[in-house]
Design a protein around this motif. Structure first.
Motif, short mmCIF file in Angstrom:
data_model
loop_
_atom_site.label_atom_id
_atom_site.label_comp_id
_atom_site.label_asym_id
_atom_site.label_seq_id
_atom_site.Cartn_x
_atom_site.Cartn_y
_atom_site.Cartn_z
N GLU A 1 -6.76 -2.63 -1.07
CA GLU A 1 -6.11 -2.94 -0.22
C GLU A 1 -6.44 -4.22 0.36
O GLU A 1 -7.66 -4.82 0.72
CB GLU A 1 -6.12 -2.23 1.15
CG GLU A 1 -5.75 -0.51 0.61
CD GLU A 1 -4.19 -0.61 0.30
OE1 GLU A 1 -3.51 -1.30 0.81
OE2 GLU A 1 -4.12 0.35 -0.71
N SER B 1 0.74 -1.00 0.05
CA SER B 1 -0.36 -0.05 0.00
C SER B 1 0.90 1.34 0.04
O SER B 1 0.38 2.21 -0.64
CB SER B 1 -0.92 0.10 1.13
OG SER B 1 -0.29 0.18 2.26
N VAL B 2 2.02 1.30 0.74
CA VAL B 2 3.09 2.32 0.50
C VAL B 2 3.36 2.65 -0.95
O VAL B 2 3.17 3.70 -1.43
CB VAL B 2 4.17 2.20 1.40
CG1 VAL B 2 5.00 3.13 1.33
CG2 VAL B 2 3.64 1.92 2.75
N ASP C 1 -4.13 2.59 -8.47
CA ASP C 1 -5.22 2.40 -7.76
C ASP C 1 -5.32 1.25 -7.41
O ASP C 1 -5.39 0.24 -8.32
CB ASP C 1 -6.54 2.86 -8.98
CG ASP C 1 -7.73 2.70 -8.57
OD1 ASP C 1 -7.95 2.71 -7.19
OD2 ASP C 1 -8.75 2.66 -9.50
N ASP D 1 1.92 1.93 -3.33
CA ASP D 1 0.58 2.03 -4.29
C ASP D 1 0.24 3.78 -4.04
O ASP D 1 -0.04 4.42 -5.08
CB ASP D 1 -0.96 1.51 -3.77
CG ASP D 1 -0.76 -0.18 -4.01
OD1 ASP D 1 -0.22 -0.41 -4.98
OD2 ASP D 1 -1.52 -0.83 -3.38
N LYS D 2 0.34 4.16 -2.95
CA LYS D 2 -0.03 5.57 -2.66
C LYS D 2 1.35 6.54 -3.36
O LYS D 2 1.01 7.69 -3.90
CB LYS D 2 0.16 5.84 -1.02
CG LYS D 2 -0.30 7.20 -0.61
CD LYS D 2 -0.11 7.43 0.79
CE LYS D 2 -0.53 8.75 1.11
NZ LYS D 2 -0.62 8.77 2.78
N ALA D 3 2.46 6.06 -3.10
CA ALA D 3 3.44 6.78 -3.73
C ALA D 3 3.66 7.07 -5.11
O ALA D 3 3.98 7.85 -5.59
CB ALA D 3 5.12 6.22 -3.11
N ASN E 1 0.69 6.53 -7.04
CA ASN E 1 -0.67 7.03 -7.51
C ASN E 1 -1.38 5.56 -8.30
O ASN E 1 -1.92 5.63 -9.26
CB ASN E 1 -0.47 7.84 -8.54
CG ASN E 1 -0.24 9.17 -7.70
OD1 ASN E 1 -0.70 9.45 -6.53
ND2 ASN E 1 0.71 10.09 -8.47
N GLY F 1 -2.62 -4.90 -6.13
CA GLY F 1 -1.96 -3.44 -6.10
C GLY F 1 -0.70 -3.97 -6.45
O GLY F 1 -0.13 -4.92 -7.05
#
Length: 531
Positions: A182, A170-171, A179, A173-175, A177, A207
């Motif tokens: 989780e 998830s880290v 989609d 994914d966020k960094a 961008n 992800g």
């Protein structure tokens, strides 16, 4: 005048020289003795100097060995490697600093669809306990024979596993961008009756696959910086939760093993409580990374981490308040034969804990739970409960139509009764064909309610039949006779003396006392019936 030299003058005459006037024989003897002495000294010197050299070498070697032993008391022993890299001679702190430096500063670049970011192991949620690893390295080989500890040709590799599967996608994914969906961690929770544990299954997500990023960082860390990480192109994949079902199942096994082999809290070697499932559930969490650094108040058993402060809180709130200062004995009910019929009161020990003796119970319990065996002893005194036997017995007197309920030799309740129609209302004697039996019996069956029906062929040729519904609180003491609530409608105990005998052999008691007697009269209670 020379002819008259005295002896003293001759003593000072030279013995050696060209003009020596002394006899040649004497001079030769002196010369030979001097020569032998010189040669002897030289030979002695030739024989001694190798030993002197050897002694010096031994002293030097001993000093070197002693210095080496002293040096390696707080430095890594010869032949020790960390992930295949020599760390011989390093101090524990130097290794801690080396590991932490690699973990903190090893950054892996990852790319996805034109975007990029860098990630360290910490960013990915993977903790590495440098202190624990350094401790393993400094202690490696110290349990071996003394000569093996310093034999540089004998190697010992310390290689703790850093699991890349623990990387948190998830880290990433966020960094980058991405989609993503989780994943959901599996959980371990108390079952409905708080006696054990259930696993609540986790769910996969989708992800970034962060494992490949973690592998690059781990490779650099384990090389201690000699290998540089490569850029990773991120791919999307099914992502498992950090706490998988398999990890949760293993944690559940650990917890239930601790429940089944319960850790005891003792005072004066007497168990005053055990660590049950509720206590474990209140103080535990699941940690998928068995290499992560724990807090000072935490310990680990497999994937389960226990919090000493929470264990102490449970003890203070749930266990200690239930300890009783005054002893209460266990009270068991027996019949005339001494057979145990029931436990009337369980009782408890009297327990006095010494001032301040239980303030570290939580911390001590945590250490025991980490190994899974042992107990925790607390200073104090125990006054053990005793077992007290109380005999319940029933005596029925047919002449005065009374039932006496005895506890030991004390009548605790007297009930009025009606008995069989064949028993005389005044004397109690059997004067008819259907009588209440006399003698000694035991209650062999109990029913809260029963429809009673039956048929008797009497000696005079007549047939007696009956069918009575909802006879309450039935206590059978012979094959067909029971003590029960009188049938036919509500009759109080006080009214019973006004009712004539009329049963087929049973003993009837008042409605207002029947339930009390049913609860007081245990299965197996002795019953004595007399006229």
């Amino acid at each position: 005048m020379t002819e008259h030299l005295d002896d003293s003058t001759q003593q000072f005459a030279p013995l050696f020289g060209a003009n020596n006037a002394v006899s040649g024989t004497v001079a030769d003897s002196v010369d030979a003795a001097a020569s032998d002495s010189i040669q002897g000294d030289e030979m002695r010197r030739r024989r001694i100097w190798p030993w002197v050299v050897i002694a010096c070498l031994l002293v030097a070697l001993g000093a070197a060995c002693g210095g080496g032993v002293w040096f390696f008391q707080d430095h890594v022993l010869p032949g020790t490697t960390l992930w295949g890299n020599s760390v011989t001679g390093k101090t524990e702190q130097e290794i801690v600093d080396l590991i932490n430096d690699q973990v903190d500063n090893t950054a892996v670049r990852a790319k996805y669809q034109g975007q990029s970011a860098t990630f360290t192991l910490k960013d990915l949620g993977i903790e590495v306990d440098g202190e624990a690893i350094a401790s393993d390295a400094i202690n490696a080989q110290r349990g071996d024979a003394w000569w093996q500890q310093y034999a540089f040709w004998i190697t010992h590799d310390v290689a703790p596993q850093i699991n890349p599967e623990l990387a948190d996608g998830s880290v990433v994914d966020k960094a980058l961008n991405i989609d993503a969906q989780e994943p959901v961690d599996a959980q371990v929770a108390l079952n409905d009756n708080n006696s054990g544990f259930n696993v609540i299954a986790g769910e996969n997500g989708q992800g970034a696959n962060a494992t490949s990023i973690a592998k690059q960082a781990i490779s650099t860390v384990e090389s201690l910086g000699s290998v540089q990480p490569q850029t990773v192109r991120v791919e999307l994949d099914v992502t498992e939760p950090t706490i998988t079902n398999a990890i949760a199942d293993e944690a559940k096994t650990t917890l239930e093993t601790l429940v089944n082999n319960a850790v005891a809290i003792k005072v004066a070697d007497k168990d005053i409580a055990t660590v049950n499932a509720s206590m474990l559930g209140s103080a535990m969490r699941i940690d998928a990374n068995q290499q992560s650094k724990l807090k000072d108040n935490e310990v680990r058993n497999g994937y389960v981490v226990f919090d000493a402060d929470k264990l102490q809180q449970y003890y203070d709130e749930q266990i200690k308040p239930n300890l009783k200062l005054e002893r209460e004995d266990k009270k068991v009910v027996v019949n005339n034969a001494g057979e145990v019929l029931s436990t009337e009161t369980e009782g408890h020990d009297g327990i006095v804990i010494a001032d301040g003796a239980d303030t570290e119970v939580g911390a001590r319990l945590a250490q025991v739970l980490a190994t899974g065996t042992g107990s925790v002893n607390v200073d104090g005194k125990v006054d053990p409960k005793q077992e007290v036997k109380v005999t319940h017995r029933v005596a029925i007197d047919l002449s005065d139509r009374k039932l006496y309920a005895y506890e030991n030799d004390t009548v605790v309740k007297t009930l009025n009764v009606v008995v069989a129609e064949g028993n005389d209302n005044v004397t109690g004697e059997c004067v008819g064909m259907m009588c209440t039996p006399t003698g000694d019996f035991n209650v062999w069956q109990k029913l809260p309610s029963q429809d009673m029906s039956g048929t008797l062929n009497l000696a005079d040729g007549t047939v007696e039949t009956w069918d009575v519904k909802d006879v309450g609180f039935v206590n059978y003491f012979s094959s067909g006779c029971a003590i029960h609530r009188i049938a036919g409608g509500y009759v109080a105990d006080a009214v019973m003396p006004s009712i004539a005998n009329g049963s087929h052999g049973c003993v009837g008691i008042g409605w207002d006392v029947a339930e009390w007697f049913y609860n007081w009269c245990n299965m197996g209670t002795s019953v004595h019936i007399q006229v």
